[in-house]
Design a protein around this motif. Structure first.
Motif, PDB file in Angstrom:
ATOM      1  N   LYS A  91      23.778  57.307  75.933  1.00  0.00           N
ATOM      2  CA  LYS A  91      22.357  57.366  76.265  1.00  0.00           C
ATOM      3  C   LYS A  91      21.979  56.386  77.371  1.00  0.00           C
ATOM      4  N   GLN A  92      22.635  55.224  77.398  1.00  0.00           N
ATOM      5  CA  GLN A  92      22.310  54.247  78.429  1.00  0.00           C
ATOM      6  C   GLN A  92      22.649  54.775  79.819  1.00  0.00           C
ATOM      7  N   ALA A  93      23.833  55.382  79.954  1.00  0.00           N
ATOM      8  CA  ALA A  93      24.229  55.942  81.249  1.00  0.00           C
ATOM      9  C   ALA A  93      23.357  57.134  81.615  1.00  0.00           C
ATOM     10  N   TYR A  94      22.940  57.907  80.610  1.00  0.00           N
ATOM     11  CA  TYR A  94      22.045  59.036  80.863  1.00  0.00           C
ATOM     12  C   TYR A  94      20.701  58.547  81.411  1.00  0.00           C
ATOM     13  N   THR A  95      20.237  57.423  80.873  1.00  0.00           N
ATOM     14  CA  THR A  95      18.902  56.921  81.194  1.00  0.00           C
ATOM     15  C   THR A  95      18.823  56.288  82.576  1.00  0.00           C
ATOM     16  N   PHE A  96      19.794  55.426  82.890  1.00  0.00           N
ATOM     17  CA  PHE A  96      19.659  54.590  84.083  1.00  0.00           C
ATOM     18  C   PHE A  96      21.022  54.075  84.511  1.00  0.00           C
ATOM     19  N   THR A 104      15.675  54.980  74.671  1.00  0.00           N
ATOM     20  CA  THR A 104      16.379  53.716  74.486  1.00  0.00           C
ATOM     21  C   THR A 104      15.442  52.516  74.471  1.00  0.00           C
ATOM     22  N   GLY A 105      14.153  52.753  74.650  1.00  0.00           N
ATOM     23  CA  GLY A 105      13.197  51.662  74.735  1.00  0.00           C
ATOM     24  C   GLY A 105      12.795  51.332  76.157  1.00  0.00           C
ATOM     25  N   MET A 106      13.370  52.020  77.132  1.00  0.00           N
ATOM     26  CA  MET A 106      13.015  51.756  78.525  1.00  0.00           C
ATOM     27  C   MET A 106      11.539  52.058  78.788  1.00  0.00           C
ATOM     28  N   LEU A 123      16.160  62.135  82.340  1.00  0.00           N
ATOM     29  CA  LEU A 123      15.080  61.451  81.634  1.00  0.00           C
ATOM     30  C   LEU A 123      13.895  61.182  82.544  1.00  0.00           C
ATOM     31  N   THR A 124      14.169  60.868  83.817  1.00  0.00           N
ATOM     32  CA  THR A 124      13.115  60.395  84.714  1.00  0.00           C
ATOM     33  C   THR A 124      12.621  61.436  85.715  1.00  0.00           C
ATOM     34  N   GLY A 129      23.486  68.008  86.019  1.00  0.00           N
ATOM     35  CA  GLY A 129      24.631  67.719  85.164  1.00  0.00           C
ATOM     36  C   GLY A 129      24.502  66.410  84.409  1.00  0.00           C
ATOM     37  N   GLN A 130      23.413  65.662  84.655  1.00  0.00           N
ATOM     38  CA  GLN A 130      23.217  64.366  83.999  1.00  0.00           C
ATOM     39  C   GLN A 130      23.169  64.501  82.477  1.00  0.00           C
ATOM     40  N   MET A 131      22.721  65.638  81.987  1.00  0.00           N
ATOM     41  CA  MET A 131      22.623  65.856  80.548  1.00  0.00           C
ATOM     42  C   MET A 131      23.973  65.716  79.849  1.00  0.00           C
ATOM     43  N   GLN A 132      25.066  65.914  80.562  1.00  0.00           N
ATOM     44  CA  GLN A 132      26.387  65.774  79.954  1.00  0.00           C
ATOM     45  C   GLN A 132      26.570  64.396  79.329  1.00  0.00           C
TER      46      GLN A 132
END
Length: 308
Positions: A205-210, A63-65, A236-237, A195-198
């Motif tokens: 993608k934003q909620a997945y990232t942070f 996402t550019g983070m 992601l992290t 389960g975050q991959m869901q």
């Protein structure tokens, strides 16, 4: 700001510098011996294969983070071109530009440093603009095949997906290990499902990232005690983000990669694997997770496959 005393105490307890010699560049992958691989091969009973990689596509997870970590840009450089004259066989070719850690990937031991040092005490400035990683690059492991063990923390805690602020603790890993019916041992590659991959798979993608659940700063000791060869998860992290200790950013990266010399994997899709493990009643399998050998790379795309 210097790293706190708490971090340095943890670092001492998991440090593997010199364990496999002063010139070692692969760390805990040394634990994947021929015997470990022979035993891992015995996990193959049905031949069922479960892919664990995200597609490489421009609409990827980035996402550019993370500055410069761009999603794959795929372009065609020739389309049905008759290279040797009219009527000859025609070829199509393509090229891609991407961050090596943009999608499902391994972090190399050279990916992070702290206090001016990489794994095994090597200077951080061995990573250069033109040569990349002069020490501990992702080209050094060569191959990564071992027994994989899914520690399905989300299922062990009775959830489909962990809360965004959940730091996965050693106690959580114990619970998932008990659920798996498998004792994690030397040379294993552990896959931790939150389960975050869901969120990623449904397009958020934003909620997945942070913010994101992830491994606690207490988990490196758990992996060190069991002589785990590598760890990957479905975030992601990798570690909980924002961090559990205020202003201590990426401490798990530093403990795993720099102190322990243990590869990390991120953005692994463990959803189908969780289903397969539930259906088959076992959480151990042969795992093939070969790194693309980019010379001097500090990470690499990977297309892992679990084989039952």
């Amino acid at each position: 700001m210097s790293l706190p005393a708490e971090f340095h105490e943890l670092a001492k307890r998991v440090n593997n510098w010199g364990r496999w010699g002063a010139d070692d560049e692969i760390g805990t992958l040394n634990l994947i011996t021929d015997e470990v691989v022979r035993e891992a091969a015995a996990e193959v009973r049905t031949g069922r294969r479960v892919p664990l990689a995200l597609p490489l596509q421009q609409d990827g997870v980035q996402t550019g983070m993370v500055p410069g970590r761009v999603n794959p840009l795929h372009t065609m450089v020739q389309i049905n071109q008759e290279l040797f004259g009219p009527g000859t066989v025609a070829c199509s070719d393509d090229a891609v530009t991407m961050g090596l850690q943009a999608a499902t990937h391994w972090d190399a031991l050279s990916h992070v440093s702290h206090s001016g040092r990489l794994y095994n005490g090597r200077p951080a400035d061995t990573v250069t603009a033109h040569g990349g990683a002069g020490f501990g690059g992702i080209d050094k492991p060569g191959h990564i095949v071992s027994r994989g063990v899914l520690l399905d923390v989300a299922r062990a805690l009775g959830r489909e997906r962990l809360d965004s602020g959940h730091a996965v603790t050693p106690e959580d890993l114990d619970a998932a290990e008990e659920l798996s019916g498998t004792k994690v041992g030397p040379g294993d590659i552990v896959l931790v499902r939150t389960g975050q991959m869901q969120l990623c798979l449904t397009g958020d993608k934003q909620a997945y990232t942070f913010p994101s659940p992830g491994l606690s700063v207490r988990t490196p000791e758990w992996f060190h005690a069991r002589d785990v060869a590598a760890v990957a998860n479905d975030t992601l992290t990798f570690e909980i983000f924002p961090p559990e200790i205020e202003d201590l950013w990426l401490p798990v990266h530093a403990l795993d990669l720099v102190e322990m010399g243990m590869l990390q994997g991120q953005n692994w899709n463990l959803e189908k694997l969780s289903t397969a493990c539930g259906e088959l009643g076992r959480h151990a399998f042969l795992l093939s997770a070969m790194p693309e050998p980019f010379t001097g790379g500090t990470g690499t795309p990977v297309a892992p496959v679990a084989i039952f």
